[in-house]
Design an enzyme around this catalytic site. Structure first.
Site, short mmCIF file in Angstrom:
data_model
loop_
_atom_site.label_atom_id
_atom_site.label_comp_id
_atom_site.label_asym_id
_atom_site.label_seq_id
_atom_site.Cartn_x
_atom_site.Cartn_y
_atom_site.Cartn_z
N THR A 153 -8.06 7.59 10.70
CA THR A 153 -8.14 7.66 12.46
C THR A 153 -9.72 7.82 13.01
O THR A 153 -10.32 7.94 12.43
CB THR A 153 -7.06 9.01 12.80
OG1 THR A 153 -6.98 8.53 14.82
CG2 THR A 153 -7.05 9.93 12.34
N ASN A 188 -9.79 2.23 30.13
CA ASN A 188 -10.96 1.49 29.51
C ASN A 188 -12.17 0.58 30.35
O ASN A 188 -13.24 0.53 30.17
CB ASN A 188 -10.47 0.31 28.28
CG ASN A 188 -9.88 1.17 27.62
OD1 ASN A 188 -10.44 1.21 26.79
ND2 ASN A 188 -9.00 1.73 27.53
N THR A 199 -18.15 5.04 33.74
CA THR A 199 -19.03 5.07 34.67
C THR A 199 -18.29 6.30 35.28
O THR A 199 -19.02 7.03 36.38
CB THR A 199 -18.80 3.44 35.23
OG1 THR A 199 -17.28 3.24 35.35
CG2 THR A 199 -19.64 2.54 35.13
#
Length: 426
Positions: free
Chosen positions: A211, A421, A426
């Protein structure tokens, strides 16, 4: 929770995690990888002395520098060709993946291990490292120089919870779990064995090894090679059956550490022993619980989705079918919209590459038969809407082509996934 449903001998450890097993301490601190001083961003998990260790890592060809360094450290301290050896500590930072950073990234990962070894008092090769966060950004060593001594000073058995928080990125909650059982194997003389761990993972999740980042610990006695075989087997049945968005990370790392303190005088557990089977089951329960937690906390998710495929011609076909359904944006958005649209499931099965005849297929959604013999079955739409309010949505498909089966865990796909996403850097 009590997990008697799995095994009467196994019990969950209340508030259990990576330090539930004897011989381990941990800490989570703000080292400066993230701007927010209130956010923990570096974890240190330490063994009281060098212990047996095994690791499985990403298969992504853009593998991160810490993956390369940790694998080499396990090989250097072991005696075989698999990533298994000895380790004293595991350092994990969040906020920067140290991936696609070239030789400077490798140097930073090695220097991290060097710093930790000097602070802890061990060999650099006995330190494993992992990073998670933004790809392609150089990793500064200064936060480690501050954070590792601070984390070492804060090490404690209670520090596992902070470590689990420190490794989070887009996770909305820490993921920890541990179990305990009394061994029935005379070789362990009635020892109480604990298996616990923590994991992070929410997006860029379709592992081909483990994972995002996971650390599992136990106080059972093991040799490194046996430990690696056990870890690889558990990973294949749990973490490798999770998908959030069909993307495999550059940094996937799963480490298993065994202190042996539960039975210090016992010989290392080997295949064929009762103790081996006991531990194998306990390890599976811990890994399965953590794997499900990843899927349930998928970026933007509102529902955990479990896809059960039975009646496949082979294990590979079962996996192809289940994984294609679990990764289908149309299936995932239908679940987000509470739409019992079984046609999308059928279409995903049909393009999966699994061998079957459509007239042999049955599909259930949340226990409601919606397809039999490849044809629609009338069902109560209002009842389906009511069942969609459950926190876990179960899709079951029988391909009618054989006896192989599997389970894959995923989540629904919501507007929040795009938001998370779209704004990640930003």
């Amino acid at each position: 929770m009590d997990i008697e449903v799995f095994d009467a001998a196994i019990r969950a450890v209340p508030a259990g995690g990576v330090t539930s097993a004897a011989g381990f301490t941990a800490a989570g601190v703000h080292a400066g990888f993230r701007k927010n001083p209130e956010r923990l961003d570096m974890a240190l998990i330490a063994a009281d002395e060098p212990v047996a260790a095994a690791g499985v890592f990403t298969t992504n060809r853009f593998c991160a520098a810490p993956v390369t360094v940790s694998r080499s450290h396990l090989l250097a301290t072991g005696a075989g060709a698999v990533a298994a050896g000895r380790a004293r500590a595991f350092v994990i930072n969040s906020g920067n993946a140290n991936a696609a950073t070239g030789e400077p990234g490798i140097a930073a990962a090695r220097e991290t291990a060097q710093i930790a070894s000097q602070v802890i008092g061990c060999e650099p090769e006995e330190v494993l490292v992992a990073s998670t966060g933004v790809i392609g950004v150089p990793l500064s060593i200064e936060p480690f120089e501050r954070g590792i001594p601070e984390a070492f000073a804060a090490l404690s058995r209670a520090g596992g919870a902070d470590a689990a928080r420190a490794i989070m990125t887009t996770d909305t909650r820490p993921k920890e779990y541990a179990v305990r059982y009394v061994s029935a194997d005379p070789a362990l003389a009635g020892a109480t064995v604990t298996v616990g761990g923590c994991v992070k993972g929410s997006g860029m999740i379709m592992p081909n090894m483990a994972t995002m980042i996971a650390c599992i610990t136990t106080d059972a006695p093991f040799a490194p090679d046996t430990l690696h075989a056990l870890l690889s087997g558990a990973v294949g049945r749990t973490f490798n059956k999770v998908t959030v968005d069909s993307d495999t990370s550059t940094n996937d790392t799963c480490v298993l550490l065994a202190s042996g303190t539960a039975a210090p005088d016992a010989a290392p557990i080997r295949p064929g022993q009762v103790a081996f089977r006991e531990f194998e089951r306990a390890l599976f329960v811990v890994c399965e619980t953590l794997a499900r937690a990843i899927a349930a906390d998928g970026e933007g998710a509102s529902r955990l989705v479990t896809v059960n495929v039975t009646g496949a011609a082979s294990a590979a076909d079962a996996d192809r079918a289940a994984r294609t359904v679990a990764n289908s944006p149309l299936v995932k958005t239908a679940i987000a919209g509470r739409d019992c649209n079984w046609g999308r499931i059928a279409a995903a099965l049909g393009r999966s590459g699994a061998a079957f005849r459509q007239e042999d297929v049955s599909i259930d959604i949340m226990g409601i038969p919606v397809c039999r013999a490849g044809l629609t079955v009338p069902f109560d739409e209002d009842e389906a809407l009511r069942r969609f309010e459950a926190p876990e949505i179960v899709i079951a498909a029988d391909l009618g082509a054989g006896t192989a089966s599997t389970t894959v865990w995923t989540c629904d796909l919501t507007h929040d996934y795009v938001t998370i996403n779209g704004d990640y850097r930003t």
